[in-house]
Design a protein around this motif. Structure first.
Motif, PDB file in Angstrom:
ATOM      1  N   GLU A   1     -16.337  -8.231 -14.965  1.00 39.16           N
ATOM      2  CA  GLU A   1     -15.392  -9.304 -15.184  1.00 39.16           C
ATOM      3  C   GLU A   1     -14.467  -8.930 -16.333  1.00 39.16           C
ATOM      4  N   LEU A   2     -13.434  -9.734 -16.531  1.00 43.53           N
ATOM      5  CA  LEU A   2     -12.587  -9.613 -17.696  1.00 43.53           C
ATOM      6  C   LEU A   2     -13.458  -9.551 -18.948  1.00 43.53           C
ATOM      7  N   GLY A   3     -13.230  -8.562 -19.787  1.00 40.08           N
ATOM      8  CA  GLY A   3     -13.981  -8.407 -21.023  1.00 40.08           C
ATOM      9  C   GLY A   3     -15.150  -7.460 -20.941  1.00 40.08           C
ATOM     10  N   ASP A   4     -15.602  -7.123 -19.706  1.00 39.93           N
ATOM     11  CA  ASP A   4     -16.740  -6.211 -19.546  1.00 39.93           C
ATOM     12  C   ASP A   4     -16.282  -4.770 -19.722  1.00 39.93           C
ATOM     13  N   TYR A   5     -17.173  -3.945 -20.275  1.00 37.54           N
ATOM     14  CA  TYR A   5     -16.912  -2.518 -20.432  1.00 37.54           C
ATOM     15  C   TYR A   5     -17.521  -1.752 -19.257  1.00 37.54           C
ATOM     16  N   GLY A   6     -16.921  -0.630 -18.933  1.00 35.73           N
ATOM     17  CA  GLY A   6     -17.474   0.232 -17.903  1.00 35.73           C
ATOM     18  C   GLY A   6     -18.716   0.958 -18.389  1.00 35.73           C
ATOM     19  N   PHE A   7     -19.341   1.708 -17.459  1.00 33.94           N
ATOM     20  CA  PHE A   7     -20.606   2.372 -17.758  1.00 33.94           C
ATOM     21  C   PHE A   7     -20.486   3.318 -18.946  1.00 33.94           C
TER      22      PHE A   7
ATOM     23  N   ASN B   1     -22.153  -4.124 -23.708  1.00 28.74           N
ATOM     24  CA  ASN B   1     -21.459  -3.960 -22.440  1.00 28.74           C
ATOM     25  C   ASN B   1     -20.300  -4.936 -22.199  1.00 28.74           C
ATOM     26  N   THR B   2     -19.998  -5.783 -23.182  1.00 31.35           N
ATOM     27  CA  THR B   2     -18.895  -6.723 -22.990  1.00 31.35           C
ATOM     28  C   THR B   2     -18.392  -7.213 -24.337  1.00 31.35           C
ATOM     29  N   SER B   3     -17.135  -7.636 -24.353  1.00 30.62           N
ATOM     30  CA  SER B   3     -16.585  -8.303 -25.534  1.00 30.62           C
ATOM     31  C   SER B   3     -16.712  -9.813 -25.426  1.00 30.62           C
ATOM     32  N   ASN B   4     -17.101 -10.325 -24.263  1.00 31.67           N
ATOM     33  CA  ASN B   4     -17.172 -11.761 -24.040  1.00 31.67           C
ATOM     34  C   ASN B   4     -18.199 -12.406 -24.963  1.00 31.67           C
ATOM     35  N   THR B   5     -17.899 -13.619 -25.405  1.00 29.99           N
ATOM     36  CA  THR B   5     -18.676 -14.249 -26.472  1.00 29.99           C
ATOM     37  C   THR B   5     -18.849 -15.736 -26.221  1.00 29.99           C
ATOM     38  N   VAL B   6     -20.072 -16.231 -26.415  1.00 31.96           N
ATOM     39  CA  VAL B   6     -20.329 -17.661 -26.416  1.00 31.96           C
ATOM     40  C   VAL B   6     -20.603 -18.099 -27.844  1.00 31.96           C
ATOM     41  N   VAL B   7     -19.900 -19.130 -28.269  1.00 32.71           N
ATOM     42  CA  VAL B   7     -20.116 -19.732 -29.587  1.00 32.71           C
ATOM     43  C   VAL B   7     -20.834 -21.058 -29.351  1.00 32.71           C
ATOM     44  N   TYR B   8     -22.112 -21.098 -29.751  1.00 35.79           N
ATOM     45  CA  TYR B   8     -22.943 -22.269 -29.476  1.00 35.79           C
ATOM     46  C   TYR B   8     -23.139 -23.076 -30.759  1.00 35.79           C
ATOM     47  N   PHE B   9     -22.640 -24.307 -30.749  1.00 33.42           N
ATOM     48  CA  PHE B   9     -22.792 -25.217 -31.880  1.00 33.42           C
ATOM     49  C   PHE B   9     -24.081 -26.021 -31.698  1.00 33.42           C
ATOM     50  N   GLU B  10     -24.959 -25.911 -32.663  1.00 37.44           N
ATOM     51  CA  GLU B  10     -26.258 -26.567 -32.572  1.00 37.44           C
ATOM     52  C   GLU B  10     -26.119 -28.089 -32.608  1.00 37.44           C
ATOM     53  N   GLY B  11     -26.984 -28.750 -31.865  1.00 37.13           N
ATOM     54  CA  GLY B  11     -27.001 -30.201 -31.874  1.00 37.13           C
ATOM     55  C   GLY B  11     -27.821 -30.755 -33.026  1.00 37.13           C
TER      56      GLY B  11
ATOM     57  N   HIS C   1      -9.683 -26.006 -30.849  1.00 34.58           N
ATOM     58  CA  HIS C   1      -8.332 -25.466 -30.944  1.00 34.58           C
ATOM     59  C   HIS C   1      -8.204 -24.406 -32.029  1.00 34.58           C
ATOM     60  N   PRO C   2      -8.633 -24.650 -33.282  1.00 36.60           N
ATOM     61  CA  PRO C   2      -8.517 -23.580 -34.279  1.00 36.60           C
ATOM     62  C   PRO C   2      -9.400 -22.372 -33.983  1.00 36.60           C
ATOM     63  N   THR C   3     -10.573 -22.604 -33.400  1.00 35.88           N
ATOM     64  CA  THR C   3     -11.447 -21.485 -33.044  1.00 35.88           C
ATOM     65  C   THR C   3     -10.807 -20.629 -31.964  1.00 35.88           C
ATOM     66  N   ARG C   4     -10.288 -21.251 -30.965  1.00 26.61           N
ATOM     67  CA  ARG C   4      -9.650 -20.541 -29.853  1.00 26.61           C
ATOM     68  C   ARG C   4      -8.389 -19.802 -30.329  1.00 26.61           C
ATOM     69  N   ARG C   5      -7.610 -20.477 -31.193  1.00 22.55           N
ATOM     70  CA  ARG C   5      -6.396 -19.855 -31.733  1.00 22.55           C
ATOM     71  C   ARG C   5      -6.730 -18.586 -32.530  1.00 22.55           C
ATOM     72  N   ASP C   6      -7.756 -18.664 -33.374  1.00 25.11           N
ATOM     73  CA  ASP C   6      -8.049 -17.547 -34.269  1.00 25.11           C
ATOM     74  C   ASP C   6      -8.849 -16.435 -33.586  1.00 25.11           C
ATOM     75  N   MET C   7      -9.749 -16.780 -32.699  1.00 23.36           N
ATOM     76  CA  MET C   7     -10.503 -15.755 -31.975  1.00 23.36           C
ATOM     77  C   MET C   7      -9.629 -15.070 -30.930  1.00 23.36           C
ATOM     78  N   ALA C   8      -8.626 -15.782 -30.417  1.00 22.33           N
ATOM     79  CA  ALA C   8      -7.613 -15.236 -29.504  1.00 22.33           C
ATOM     80  C   ALA C   8      -8.193 -14.562 -28.270  1.00 22.33           C
ATOM     81  N   PRO C   9      -9.118 -15.198 -27.543  1.00 20.20           N
ATOM     82  CA  PRO C   9      -9.609 -14.605 -26.293  1.00 20.20           C
ATOM     83  C   PRO C   9      -8.517 -14.605 -25.233  1.00 20.20           C
ATOM     84  N   THR C  10      -8.670 -13.741 -24.255  1.00 14.16           N
ATOM     85  CA  THR C  10      -7.724 -13.737 -23.140  1.00 14.16           C
ATOM     86  C   THR C  10      -7.921 -14.975 -22.271  1.00 14.16           C
TER      87      THR C  10
END
Length: 469
Positions: A30-36, A110-120, A253-262
């Motif tokens: 997928e978008l963000g994944d690196y090849g072998f 193997n990827t640049s993709n990132t999940v930012v999980y805010f604890e409850g 919004h500020p997180t998305r702006r500063d992390m700048a994912p595709t």
């Protein structure tokens, strides 16, 4: 949910890391994944920051301040294990009790993709709730964040959600193959406050509690570190449940702006910012009493404070109505796919929202009466939220009725199963997949059947976890 830690449940050697890579690898790239070959290269030479904080971002309101060199012991090539990232006071980060703020990173090659999980967790605005005396109805982690917070001895954090459990035994979601960032909660202000409060002991027996409602600055410090140490994500998901859900919403919004994912996604689980115009009638807008209180307690309305900062990036935000955050985000970020989910019969967030502000609920003659009143006000707020989201193609909703765990609070914790809308043949995983992989308008689905969920058989897993939680 609770805690987290430095080494986590998957601390292991390189061989175990490679095994995890094979087990969690997606079927197709997928978008963000690196090849072998790039992945193999990353094992030997981990990628560094390619979107570091700029000098301009170090300035102004809520700047991205640097962690001093060598303050934390981050190992860029320590894949598939939770690493503790301690943030120095110079970053502006601190827990409510004044202790060091920490968060946790679990990296993959193997990827640049990132999940930012805010604890409850809970919320607090007085001595009892911020000191930890009121348990589930008070602040989470009132004593700060230990280094081993994500150990398996703390299932409220280490096994909190399929979004951040790599080898979940039965629930699959693509973030399990991503870089994971776990943002703990220790300020009692839904990651949104900026005020040092002094709370007096109502019994007058101990010294006043000095409490740092510092959630917004903590989040900014986390984003600063991520930009300075990790690569820019091809895809990013911001999510969390309860306080983490609304914290992800207010910081998106500020997180998305500063992390700048595709590509970027938001899933707010059970942390609604209900419409409640300042000065509105509480019978028509039940959340107005809570929101009026926290605006002052957490410093939200101070000049140049959290709401003014949020407004600076979201022109459509109406500062007199926090519910306007949904259409403001949808308008500002038309290419992002965003979703909101919670149960109609949530008794946790609804208790925070209404119980202490409506005498007829706080003093109800029995539990059944109290629950009926809570459900009634929650339904008023939820109906209005669905009307707001109905006009937004890129901000969907998924509202099941009930699940017999954690006071029917948080649809995405433990597993995605049983957060279903049976009459539509939908599971929560369908909604998550629609947000993160779909096209066109984001799914909007709501359950009306008030019987089916209550007729499900006894679930030993849920009962056991309720005892732990």
């Amino acid at each position: 949910m609770n805690k987290a830690g430095c080494c986590g449940p998957w601390r292991s050697g390189a061989l175990a890391g490679l095994l995890l890579l094979l087990l969690s690898a997606p079927v197709s790239a997928e978008l963000g994944d690196y090849g072998f070959w790039r992945t193999l290269g990353n094992l030997a030479s981990p990628p560094g920051a390619d979107n570091p904080v700029t000098s301009d971002q170090r300035q102004g309101a809520y700047p991205l301040l640097a962690n001093p060199d060598g303050y934390e012991n981050f190992s860029a090539g320590a894949y598939y294990q939770w690493q503790t990232i301690a943030l120095a006071p110079e970053t502006g980060a601190v827990c409510g009790n004044g202790s060091e703020y920490k968060f946790f990173v679990n990296r993959v090659p193997n990827t640049s993709n990132t999940v930012v999980y805010f604890e409850g967790g809970g919320a607090c605005w007085d001595y009892e709730s911020c000191s930890g005396q009121t348990g589930i109805r008070g602040a989470r982690n009132p004593d700060g964040i230990p280094d081993d917070y994500l150990s398996l001895l703390n299932p409220g954090a280490s096994l909190v959600s399929p979004f951040v459990v790599r080898l979940h035994p039965w629930t699959r979601v693509k973030t399990q193959n991503w870089n994971m960032v776990y943002v703990p909660y220790c300020t009692g202000d839904i990651y949104s406050g900026d005020r040092v409060a002094v709370y007096e002991d109502p019994e007058g027996e101990v010294e006043p509690l000095i409490w740092h409602h510092n959630g917004l600055r903590n989040t900014r410090a986390v984003i600063s570190w991520l930009k300075d140490n990790l690569q820019r994500p091809g895809q990013m998901l911001a999510t969390g449940c309860s306080a983490g859900g609304i914290g992800g919403l207010t910081n998106y919004h500020p997180t998305r702006r500063d992390m700048a994912p595709t590509r970027s996604f938001l899933i707010n689980d059970s942390g609604p910012a209900f419409s409640a115009p300042v000065g509105a009638d509480p019978q028509q807008y039940p959340s107005v009493l809570l929101q009026s209180f926290i605006r002052q307690s957490w410093g939200l309305d101070q000049p140049g404070g959290p709401l003014a900062y949020l407004k600076s990036g979201l022109p459509a935000l109406n500062l007199n109505d926090l519910g306007s955050l949904y259409p403001a985000l949808a308008t500002a970020l038309p290419q992002d796919r965003m979703g909101h989910t919670h149960f109609w019969r949530d008794l946790n967030y609804s208790s925070y929202s209404y119980e202490r502000f409506f005498p007829e609920i706080e003093n109800a003659p029995d539990q059944a009466t109290k629950e009926a009143l809570l459900h009634q006000k929650w339904a008023v707020d939820t109906e209005r939220l669905t009307q707001t989201l109905a006009g937004l193609d890129n901000f969907g909703y998924y509202l099941p009725m009930f699940r017999d765990v954690n006071e029917s609070h948080c649809t995405s914790i433990i597993e995605f199963a049983n957060s279903d809308i049976q009459e539509l043949g939908l599971e929560l995983g369908d909604f998550v997949n629609n947000v993160m992989n779909g096209s066109g308008a984001v799914m909007q689905a709501s359950e009306t059947d008030t019987v089916a969920d209550y007729n499900k058989p006894f679930n030993l897993l849920y009962w056991s976890l309720d005892q732990l939680l």
